[in-house]
Write an enzyme that holds these catalytic residues in place. Sequence first.
Site, PDB file in Angstrom:
ATOM      1  N   SER B 120       1.221  44.626  34.273  1.00 26.09           N
ATOM      2  CA  SER B 120       1.456  46.036  34.563  1.00 26.09           C
ATOM      3  C   SER B 120       2.970  46.272  34.686  1.00 26.09           C
ATOM      4  O   SER B 120       3.707  45.927  33.762  1.00 26.09           O
ATOM      5  CB  SER B 120       0.680  46.402  35.832  1.00 26.09           C
ATOM      6  N   ASP B 135       4.646  54.980  35.534  1.00 29.70           N
ATOM      7  CA  ASP B 135       4.809  55.389  36.936  1.00 29.70           C
ATOM      8  C   ASP B 135       5.442  56.762  37.075  1.00 29.70           C
ATOM      9  O   ASP B 135       6.247  57.185  36.252  1.00 29.70           O
ATOM     10  CB  ASP B 135       5.717  54.402  37.666  1.00 29.70           C
ATOM     11  N   HIS B 157      -1.126  49.192  30.142  1.00 23.43           N
ATOM     12  CA  HIS B 157      -2.224  50.169  30.328  1.00 23.43           C
ATOM     13  C   HIS B 157      -2.236  51.175  29.172  1.00 23.43           C
ATOM     14  O   HIS B 157      -2.558  52.355  29.393  1.00 23.43           O
ATOM     15  CB  HIS B 157      -2.075  50.959  31.632  1.00 23.43           C
TER      16      HIS B 157
HETATM   17 CA    CA Z   1       3.143  51.015  40.320  1.00 27.75          CA
END
Ligand code: CA
Lengths: 238, 238
Positions: B120, B135, B157
Amino acid sequence: MGSPRRLLLVSNSTLRGGGYLGHCQQAPRAAGRVRRVLFVPYALHDRDAYARRARERFKSLGYGLDSIHESCDPVEAVRKSEAIFVGKFYLLGVLWISPAHSLHCRDKEGGDGIPYVGSSAGTNIATISINTTNDMPIVYPPSLQALGLVPFNINPHYLDPDPKSTHMGETREERILQYHEEPNTPPVLGLREGAMLLVEGDKATLQGVTGARLFMRGKKPTEHEPGTDFSFLLTEAL
Amino acid sequence: MGSPRRLLLVSNSTLRGGGYLGHCQQAPRAAGRVRRVLFVPYALHDRDAYARRARERFKSLGYGLDSIHESCDPVEAVRKSEAIFVGKFYLLGVLWISPAHSLHCRDKEGGDGIPYVGSSAGTNIATISINTTNDMPIVYPPSLQALGLVPFNINPHYLDPDPKSTHMGETREERILQYHEEPNTPPVLGLREGAMLLVEGDKATLQGVTGARLFMRGKKPTEHEPGTDFSFLLTEAL
Ligand SMILES: [Ca+2]
Ligand SMILES: [Ca+2]
């Protein structure tokens, strides 16, 4: 002393099936006696096409539209503008271009309630900071401070967690709660697509059809129906 | 001269139904002869609980785990580490804490291929910049530069556009294409959940099951199956 603040802060410009700005029936009310709108088209590289689309739409609503990218002196264009519309754009980084800075100064100096309609990232930049935008940080901004026309944050395009999704990326709610783990962070109003906030002086009202979710640091998030009076969010010391 | 670079850059730590790191069968291969892993738990405020969960998982894989937040001298902990694992975290801003900086320096000085497993946001920071994270910018970083262990960007992702969705926010593909409107921007590898990139020296191979989408500035995005040789992305001058 100028006229009171008039803002319409919209989650998004287009609702599927509703056409561009089709759901923003409050825009004329926010704009007051305005005849011409200054458009800030920095969202897309083809600014001519983007401005053309906006011009057609505003014309059908009864407004003239000048696009700031066609002006030889963008700072002067902001100074002289009757009202400003900012749609989505390359949010991070564009905020400190001189016209936006000029808008900021005009607001600070004059306090003269220049009507402002923001949508999507245009809504983010009207708030106190751009910490709760959904954009990738594709360019590096000199700061995350925004225009501060209201003393809290908004998350436009607010999306409820999808219980059927298998995607493991963080939800909007999770990100906002992470934001609130930082000390002294202001409230965040999650505006669902189809929702918007109308601000007139010291009064703020939730408009549209889809409602909003309010996040206050240290408290449980709360659900709010259209018509909710959010004036208390305009008080700085929350 | 040290050993060649060994990286495993993972889209996400958890696949629904698969458990924490359950799909990362390549982690031991990336780690080589490592016995203990240094864990960077800055994702969550409850670092003890986060480290506990990671420690259990790594133990079941045959590794000891030290969490950097338990160290009196985090910079020294990075210097001495055999391998590093960075999961998701408060991406923006944490990158320049001293341990991360120390990791950066160690890589630059030693070139000694410290095994690195990122997931991630831990994958974002291993790349050339964090311009393509998902983010919110909840904190303000001193720069968007990242560790530069590989000379391109990754979007973990990575999510395909959902044709059934009515949501009007930009898709990942749209955001990445906007990024590529900026001059001189590097390739972006969109790693779907369940995909990961194994880097050994000058060889990079797509692992996992879900495939990846590659974005190169000025070109059409391309689809790639597991097993694809991405070594050409390791060449700086693309
Ligand atoms: Ca994060
Ligand atoms: Ca945007």
